[in-house]
Motif scaffolding. Structure first.
Motif, short mmCIF file in Angstrom:
data_model
loop_
_atom_site.label_atom_id
_atom_site.label_comp_id
_atom_site.label_asym_id
_atom_site.label_seq_id
_atom_site.Cartn_x
_atom_site.Cartn_y
_atom_site.Cartn_z
N THR A 284 39.12 72.98 68.36
CA THR A 284 39.01 71.78 69.19
C THR A 284 37.83 71.85 70.16
O THR A 284 37.51 70.84 70.81
CB THR A 284 40.30 71.56 70.01
OG1 THR A 284 40.44 72.62 70.98
CG2 THR A 284 41.53 71.53 69.10
N LEU A 285 37.20 73.00 70.29
CA LEU A 285 36.16 73.18 71.30
C LEU A 285 34.90 72.35 71.07
O LEU A 285 34.21 72.02 72.05
CB LEU A 285 35.81 74.66 71.44
CG LEU A 285 36.97 75.56 71.93
CD1 LEU A 285 36.49 76.97 72.17
CD2 LEU A 285 37.61 74.99 73.19
N PRO A 286 34.55 72.00 69.83
CA PRO A 286 33.41 71.07 69.68
C PRO A 286 33.59 69.78 70.47
O PRO A 286 32.62 69.18 70.93
CB PRO A 286 33.37 70.80 68.17
CG PRO A 286 33.91 72.05 67.56
CD PRO A 286 35.00 72.49 68.51
N ALA A 287 34.85 69.36 70.66
CA ALA A 287 35.12 68.15 71.43
C ALA A 287 34.79 68.35 72.90
O ALA A 287 34.63 67.36 73.64
CB ALA A 287 36.59 67.75 71.29
N ALA A 288 34.67 69.59 73.35
CA ALA A 288 34.27 69.88 74.73
C ALA A 288 32.76 70.06 74.85
O ALA A 288 32.16 69.75 75.88
CB ALA A 288 34.98 71.14 75.23
N VAL A 289 32.13 70.55 73.79
CA VAL A 289 30.68 70.77 73.80
C VAL A 289 29.94 69.45 73.63
O VAL A 289 28.92 69.19 74.29
CB VAL A 289 30.28 71.75 72.69
CG1 VAL A 289 28.76 71.91 72.62
CG2 VAL A 289 30.94 73.11 72.92
N ALA A 290 30.44 68.58 72.74
CA ALA A 290 29.74 67.35 72.38
C ALA A 290 29.41 66.45 73.57
O ALA A 290 28.27 65.97 73.68
CB ALA A 290 30.56 66.58 71.33
N PRO A 291 30.35 66.17 74.49
CA PRO A 291 30.01 65.27 75.59
C PRO A 291 28.93 65.83 76.51
O PRO A 291 28.13 65.07 77.06
CB PRO A 291 31.33 65.08 76.34
CG PRO A 291 32.20 66.21 75.91
CD PRO A 291 31.78 66.54 74.52
N VAL A 292 28.89 67.15 76.67
CA VAL A 292 27.88 67.76 77.53
C VAL A 292 26.50 67.65 76.87
O VAL A 292 25.50 67.36 77.53
CB VAL A 292 28.23 69.22 77.83
CG1 VAL A 292 27.14 69.88 78.67
CG2 VAL A 292 29.57 69.30 78.56
N LEU A 293 26.44 67.85 75.56
CA LEU A 293 25.18 67.68 74.84
C LEU A 293 24.68 66.24 74.96
O LEU A 293 23.51 66.00 75.26
CB LEU A 293 25.36 68.04 73.36
CG LEU A 293 25.47 69.52 73.02
CD1 LEU A 293 25.78 69.68 71.53
CD2 LEU A 293 24.18 70.24 73.35
#
Length: 290
Positions: free
Chosen positions: A15-24
């Motif tokens: 599920t961590l891509p969902a945390a990285v994506a908004p920051v990118l």
């Protein structure tokens, strides 16, 4: 004794891509405005990742003590499987929230103190998703929370702490990221309709039913595509490269619309998460270069 592998699995790394994506995405918008501050972007990433892990542990704890995970189709849960005690998982959730709070305080101190209130609301929302006596995740409001906090707030917040001003492109990017983050939850809840119904967990998927939930998933993918166009119109048309995320998003959408159920939906979750990350990369890259 709970192993480190159990704790890593309980943090649900997929599920961590969902945390990285908004920051990118948010940092891409800031870079396009010639206002990227990389150490702030890094702290925003810490906040986002820590909140995601905290939510995952909090859900594990709350669902576990309610017995919702007793007959689970998806990945292993620490409390539901008996791999860890409820108290230990609850402590892990609050430790993750603490990390997010510390990083957020630094950002607030160097940007605007009213951001502390935003961070506090994020933590409260994360806990009461499945926690408390009347968790809103059990009332069909989980998708709203994900869209607002892991879409709009995460992207706009990441941009704001760097630019320190409103940027419409951040709103459009937040809508795109939020739609795909919602799609992950929709696919998860679609898979769990049978067990959630028995457990009395009235998710949006349970309320809508199987067929309409599948259409909702496809609609969210289309919203994400439309958001790429909106970001491009507000920044640079090179951002239309982001539409290539559909190469990764179409196969899981076909699986959902094709009637995949149970364990067959587990790869859809990973593919949707990958689609969200790809969306953010392909949209942010042109903004950084421009």
């Amino acid at each position: 004794m709970t192993s480190s592998a159990d704790w890593i699995a309980g943090a649900r790394p997929r599920t961590l891509p969902a945390a990285v994506a908004p920051v990118l995405a948010g940092t891409g918008v800031a870079a396009h405005a010639d206002a990227a501050v990389w150490w702030k972007a890094a702290l925003a990433l810490v906040v986002s990742l820590a909140l995601q892990v905290g939510v995952n542990y909090a859900n594990d704890y709350s669902d576990g003590i309610r017995g919702t995970d007793a007959d689970r189709v998806g990945p292993m849960r620490l409390v539901g499987s008996g791999a860890a005690t409820p108290g230990a998982v609850k402590a892990a959730a609050f430790a993750a929230f603490g990390v997010a709070a510390l990083a957020g305080l630094v950002l607030a101190a160097t940007t605007a103190w009213w951001l502390v209130a935003v961070g506090a609301v994020c933590v409260v929302a994360a806990w009461y998703y499945t926690g408390g006596s009347t968790p809103y995740g059990y009332l069909g409001l989980g998708e709203v929370m994900v869209f607002v906090f892991f879409g709009l707030v995460a992207v706009i917040g990441t941009t704001y702490v760097q630019v320190e001003a409103w940027d419409w492109a951040a709103l459009y990017a937040g809508i795109g990221i939020g739609a795909l983050a919602c799609a992950i939850l929709v696919a998860n809840n679609l898979r769990d309709i049978p067990t959630d119904t028995v457990a009395g967990k009235r998710t949006l998927a349970v309320r809508l039913g199987d067929e309409r939930t599948r259409y909702l998933y496809a609609f969210l993918v289309l919203v994400a595509a439309a958001a790429v166009v909106a970001v491009a119109a507000a920044t640079t048309w090179w951002a239309l490269l982001g539409l290539a995320f559909l190469v990764r998003a179409v196969p899981p959408a076909r699986a959902v619309l094709g009637g995949a159920t149970g364990p067959a939906l587990i790869p859809v979750l990973a593919a949707t998460g990958a689609s969200e990350l790809l969306w953010s990369l392909l949209v942010a890259a042109p903004l950084l270069l421009a």
